[in-house]
Write a protein that holds these residues in place. Sequence first.
Motif, PDB file in Angstrom:
ATOM      1  N   UNK A   1       0.855  -1.196   0.000  1.00  0.00           N
ATOM      2  CA  UNK A   1       0.000   0.000   0.000  1.00  0.00           C
ATOM      3  C   UNK A   1       0.886   1.240   0.000  1.00  0.00           C
ATOM      4  N   UNK A   2       0.719   2.058  -1.013  1.00  0.00           N
ATOM      5  CA  UNK A   2       1.332   3.385  -1.031  1.00  0.00           C
ATOM      6  C   UNK A   2       0.261   4.380  -0.596  1.00  0.00           C
ATOM      7  N   UNK A   3       0.478   4.992   0.565  1.00  0.00           N
ATOM      8  CA  UNK A   3      -0.543   5.895   1.111  1.00  0.00           C
ATOM      9  C   UNK A   3      -0.070   7.332   0.970  1.00  0.00           C
TER      10      UNK A   3
ATOM     11  N   UNK B   1       2.210  13.991   1.884  1.00  0.00           N
ATOM     12  CA  UNK B   1       3.124  12.997   2.431  1.00  0.00           C
ATOM     13  C   UNK B   1       2.865  11.673   1.730  1.00  0.00           C
ATOM     14  N   UNK B   2       3.927  10.921   1.479  1.00  0.00           N
ATOM     15  CA  UNK B   2       3.790   9.660   0.750  1.00  0.00           C
ATOM     16  C   UNK B   2       4.725   8.620   1.347  1.00  0.00           C
ATOM     17  N   UNK B   3       4.183   7.433   1.580  1.00  0.00           N
ATOM     18  CA  UNK B   3       4.989   6.336   2.112  1.00  0.00           C
ATOM     19  C   UNK B   3       4.418   5.019   1.607  1.00  0.00           C
ATOM     20  N   UNK B   4       5.305   4.095   1.254  1.00  0.00           N
ATOM     21  CA  UNK B   4       4.891   2.769   0.774  1.00  0.00           C
ATOM     22  C   UNK B   4       5.194   1.721   1.831  1.00  0.00           C
TER      23      UNK B   4
ATOM     24  N   UNK C   1       1.775  14.160  -9.934  1.00  0.00           N
ATOM     25  CA  UNK C   1       2.979  13.597 -10.564  1.00  0.00           C
ATOM     26  C   UNK C   1       3.494  12.350  -9.849  1.00  0.00           C
ATOM     27  N   UNK C   2       3.381  12.310  -8.528  1.00  0.00           N
ATOM     28  CA  UNK C   2       3.831  11.127  -7.789  1.00  0.00           C
ATOM     29  C   UNK C   2       2.995   9.906  -8.174  1.00  0.00           C
TER      30      UNK C   2
ATOM     31  N   UNK D   1       8.018  12.375   5.651  1.00  0.00           N
ATOM     32  CA  UNK D   1       8.373  13.734   5.223  1.00  0.00           C
ATOM     33  C   UNK D   1       7.270  14.403   4.402  1.00  0.00           C
ATOM     34  N   UNK D   2       7.171  15.716   4.546  1.00  0.00           N
ATOM     35  CA  UNK D   2       6.218  16.517   3.787  1.00  0.00           C
ATOM     36  C   UNK D   2       6.865  16.969   2.491  1.00  0.00           C
TER      37      UNK D   2
END
Length: 582
Positions: free
Chosen positions: A488-490, A513-516, A542-543, A534-535
């Motif tokens: 899950x990439x949230x 913020x993005x984390x997998x 684009x992400x 991280x912000x």
Amino acid sequence: MPEEKPEAAAPWKALDASVHAALSHACLSISPHSALLAWADWATHLAASPGKRLELARLAFEQAGQLQAYLCECVAGLHEGEESTASPPVDDRRFRDPTWDHWPFNLLHQSFLMQQRWWEEATRDVWGVDPHHEHAVAFAARQWLDMFSPGNLLSTNPVVLKRSLDEGGANLARGLGYLLDDLTRQVARLPPAGAEQFVAGRDVAVTPGKVVLRNRLIELIQYTPATDEVHPEPILVVPAWIMKYYILDLSPHNSLVRYLVEQGYTVFCISWKNPDADDRDLGMDEYLDLGFRAALDAVTAIVPGRKVHATGYCLGGTLLAIAAAAMARDGDDRLASLNLFTAQTDFSEPGELALFIDESEVALLEAQMADTGYLCAEQMGGAFMMLRSYDLLWSRLVGEYLLGERRPPNDLMAWNADATRMPAKMHAQYLRRLFLDDDLSEGRHPADGRPVSLGDIKLPVFCVGTVADHVAPWRSVYKLHYLSPTEITFVLTSGGHNAGIVSEPGRPRRQYQLHTRPAGGGYIAPEEWQATVPVQQGSWWPAWAAWLRQRSGAPAKPPRLGAPTKGYKVLGDAPGEYVKEK
């Protein structure tokens, strides 16, 4: 033996249903029984809690002392012939205009804010009160207080009084004209002023494409490629059926669909029919079969041999999660990834929207919908407006009718006014199965007569929540992490339920913020996640495009529009006919 005929409904049930339907109309679909139970629960438990009452008395005396001290400082400043520099005990964005610091308005707004704080304390942490009732009482108290805020009245709002003096009352004359215009539009069931500047197919929903499928529930739009080559895996967008699809295809500059097409993707999007009384028996099974599955069949026929990036928004994402779990259960591997935007899969804590959903409320709505065949859009819109009453109601009324400032129309406002109805059966089913019983997260929600489990999903998931979402709170969306062990990439992005998703590159003051979490990875609590990830500045689009590219093949020649030999002829230009239904 001859087949037994089903027993007719008892006359008393028909009578009760008629009475409850009339009650629903009279009470604006808000159950008086739920409100009475909540207040009785709170009041009786508060009466039996002397400690809590003593604490509230102490708070009242403390506030009286603070207000007296503030008043003395203000009076001292007046005696010295200077403007008071006293700092108000309570700060609130509604009263930050400097004119609120002048006598007697400073005393008015401070008294109001202290009273608001007192009621906040009075309606929480009362021993023995049911949490749902506690939240309902607190919400009701806040609504009543907001209604009588000094900022909402001409005689107690210094900003309005100053404007009226400066303009000789011209602002009030303009405001009266706006009020009469709005009332006329409401009676005539016309859209709000300015919405006529944003017509679907002319000003919004203008990304070129063709309708390649139409059934009694959906039109499927295939968008015209904008690049010489495209990624071979198409994207199928499943919007929520409680709204028109073009929230994802607004104006050209902020259209997510156009952005994806320009990034080299073949995009398909479902456009739901606006149901009427004849569609009262359409339920969740029909939305699954005639909606997602029919669209997926068409996409895989037009782009054969390629897996699909399935993308769902709001309740469309919930429906997509159910469909993906059923496909995993049945061995259907046509999906390449699962992308969920502000979509809840666990409804145990759905936020303030749960205030409008309990057994009494749902039963009242069911009686009303049995009479009309559908839930009208205004009822759902009214519930959403109450969740943010200051931003969506009171500030607008003060700005337009008292200050005489009509907000310039925009595409998002026009889309929000272009609402849809909901069939009686489907709406009752999703309220009961999802909100009341939480069947999906508990592994009880049926698809094709058999329950599905989100734990069966093995697809990579891209999941988006928004910080200020009052419809699908991001912590509720985040719960997918412990419902499925898959990767899950949230993403947690700034903005609300709609504006956080319509977040095109270049829009100012945007961050995310993005984390997998890898498949089978350990669980991170949402508070820890938010504090440690991280912000990043800018749009999350684009992400997401980069995430999709990593899970797509090498670019190839675009597919044709439609597949006539397989039964998917071009039926007309986008945005189709269903989106224009009123």
